[in-house]
Design an enzyme around this catalytic site. Structure first.
Site, short mmCIF file in Angstrom:
data_model
loop_
_atom_site.label_atom_id
_atom_site.label_comp_id
_atom_site.label_asym_id
_atom_site.label_seq_id
_atom_site.Cartn_x
_atom_site.Cartn_y
_atom_site.Cartn_z
N PHE A 139 0.86 -1.19 0.00
CA PHE A 139 0.00 0.00 0.00
C PHE A 139 0.90 1.25 0.00
CE2 PHE A 139 -2.73 3.21 1.95
CZ PHE A 139 -3.84 3.09 1.14
N ASP A 161 2.22 -5.29 8.36
CA ASP A 161 1.07 -4.38 8.32
C ASP A 161 -0.17 -5.26 8.19
OD1 ASP A 161 -1.06 -2.81 7.54
OD2 ASP A 161 0.18 -1.40 6.41
N TYR A 179 -10.35 0.22 11.13
CA TYR A 179 -11.60 0.51 10.41
C TYR A 179 -11.99 -0.48 9.31
CZ TYR A 179 -7.99 2.86 7.59
OH TYR A 179 -6.85 3.14 6.88
N LYS A 180 -11.15 -1.49 9.04
CA LYS A 180 -11.50 -2.45 7.99
C LYS A 180 -12.25 -3.63 8.62
CE LYS A 180 -7.47 -1.16 5.18
NZ LYS A 180 -8.05 -0.40 4.08
N ARG A 220 -12.82 -4.82 -6.53
CA ARG A 220 -12.50 -5.54 -5.28
C ARG A 220 -13.78 -5.82 -4.51
NH1 ARG A 220 -8.26 -2.81 -1.34
NH2 ARG A 220 -10.06 -1.42 -1.12
#
Ligand code: PLP
Length: 421
Positions: free
Chosen positions: A134, A206, A231-232, A380
């Site tokens: 990322f 990560d 938050y995922k 996705r």
């Protein structure tokens, strides 16, 4: 191409119904407030709202903040929240208590953790990262390297064993993600951790796309450092606090560059000189966002009584079923699945390639099927096993087939790029 009203569709519908009927996590879906008529396949970007959050927020705002005011730092244990919430995250990532801390953003935690890792391995000039990582992870690696006069090498996970065999003794730290955020490919955490450590470097994972999605067993694997967002798959809400894991054996020497007063051994001694707290508490920086912290804490109760192995089993069933549905219903419509078929190489999302990816994602969203798009051509679809069903998956793919076959996505309104894709 299979018509969306066909015996093949009936077979898939029957399979979805029987898989959902046998799902041991079926009741957990009620712990989330999902909008009627929406199939939410973007929990790998922003998790859905857990039902425990609104009452916790009302209490935090009205009673704790509104009534108890500043007394809440003691009386409602606000001060301890980063460590308490950190331990709650720790339970989901295989970390024994006292090694995980909640707070700040993933980017900030990465900066501190990578810098501290460099300080733990003086004299080693290389920082390794994935060219497919990322962007924030790559930017921060570059920035830390500039600050410390090191060099960043971008090495895909497949090239790591060879690189480490040749130049491993020069590596200070390797920062990787177990799950590729675009393709959903799952890398071998155990083998990578071992290879980096055998060369004398430190392993920093990560876990943004892994925490709450699959078991990661940090202690068992002997991982050195980890970070991740709230938050995922943890569903802590937009901008939820991130987390930092520092293995106990590294804590005494963990020396982060952002040294705020909350991480001081005696924060209310108000000394002008920094002396870090004991334990993972030294990872604290400044005053934490308490409302977001309490939202994350409430959100994590959605995992109560749920084993990460159960989450993984259901997630694999969902992504496997997704690929089967795509094979049958999207055949001949221009899609290519990029997520690996082998279960041990899949994270908790499925990515499809299509030249019209952006317009397709927008047209699907207009129907209430929410996924997202990553440039240039990837659709996705994340599955959070706590609230997604096999029926949802089939509905999403059936509707995707309908959109393509009817050319619905060619409508002008789906062409304009929004800021967030
Ligand atoms: C692997 C990974 N790291 C970091 C981030 C984001 O970092 P931050 O929470 O600081 O925005 C993301 C966001 O999607 C991500 O996928």
């Amino acid at each position: 191409m299979v018509s969306t009203a066909s015996p093949a569709l009936d077979t898939l519908a029957a399979r979805a119904a029987s898989l959902d009927a046998a799902d041991p996590l079926a009741a957990v879906r009620e712990r989330f407030l999902l909008p009627e008529g929406v199939v939410y396949l973007d929990g790998n970007s922003l998790g859905a709202l857990p039902a425990a959050v609104p009452p916790a927020m009302a209490d935090a705002v009205h009673r704790q903040w509104g009534t108890d005011l500043i007394r809440s730092w003691n009386d409602n244990s606000w001060w301890d929240a980063p460590l308490r919430v950190g331990d709650a995250v720790g339970r989901l990532i295989g970390a024994a208590p006292g090694q995980t801390l909640a707070g700040d953003s993933t980017s900030v935690q990465l900066f501190n953790a990578l810098s501290a890792a460099v300080r733990l391995r003086p004299g080693r000039p290389l920082l390794l990262t994935d060219p497919g990582h990322f962007p924030t992870d790559q930017y921060i690696a570059d920035s830390v390297a500039r600050l410390f006069g090191l060099e960043v090498r971008r090495m895909p996970p497949a090239g790591l064993p060879r690189f480490l065999a040749e130049e491993g003794e020069r590596v200070a730290v390797a920062g990787y993600s177990p799950v590729d955020y675009r393709t959903g490919e799952l890398h071998d955490m155990a083998a990578t951790t071992r290879a980096v450590q055998r060369a004398g470097g430190l392993m920093l994972w990560d876990l943004c796309h892994a925490a709450g999605a699959l078991p990661v067993g940090l202690d068992e694997l002997g991982v050195d450092l980890a970070v991740g967002c709230g938050y995922k798959f943890l569903s802590g809400g937009p901008g939820a606090p991130a987390f930092l894991y520092v293995a106990e054996r590294h804590q005494a020497a963990f020396d982060q560059p952002l040294t705020g007063w909350n991480g001081h051994v005696e924060p209310f001694g108000l000394s002008g000189d920094y002396a870090p707290a004991e334990g993972v508490g030294r990872g604290r920086i400044g005053t934490p966002p308490i409302l977001s912290m309490l939202a994350l804490e409430a959100a994590l109760t959605a995992f109560d009584g749920v084993a990460m192995e159960q989450v993984r089993a259901k997630s694999l069933s969902l992504t496997g079923f997704f690929l089967d549905c795509a094979d049958t219903l999207l055949d001949g419509l221009g899609f290519t699945a990029v997520t690996p078929r082998a279960p041990e190489r899949r994270g908790s999302q499925v990515t499809l390639r299509h030249p019209d990816a952006y317009a397709l994602v927008r047209a699907l969203a207009a129907r209430g099927v929410i996924g997202d798009m990553r440039a240039p051509d990837m659709l996705r679809f994340g599955v959070n096993a706590l609230y997604i069903t096999h029926r949802d998956v089939l509905s999403a793919i059936r509707q995707l087939a309908e959109v393509v076959m009817s050319a619905e996505h060619r409508d002008e309104r789906f062409r304009h790029r929004t800021t967030v894709t």
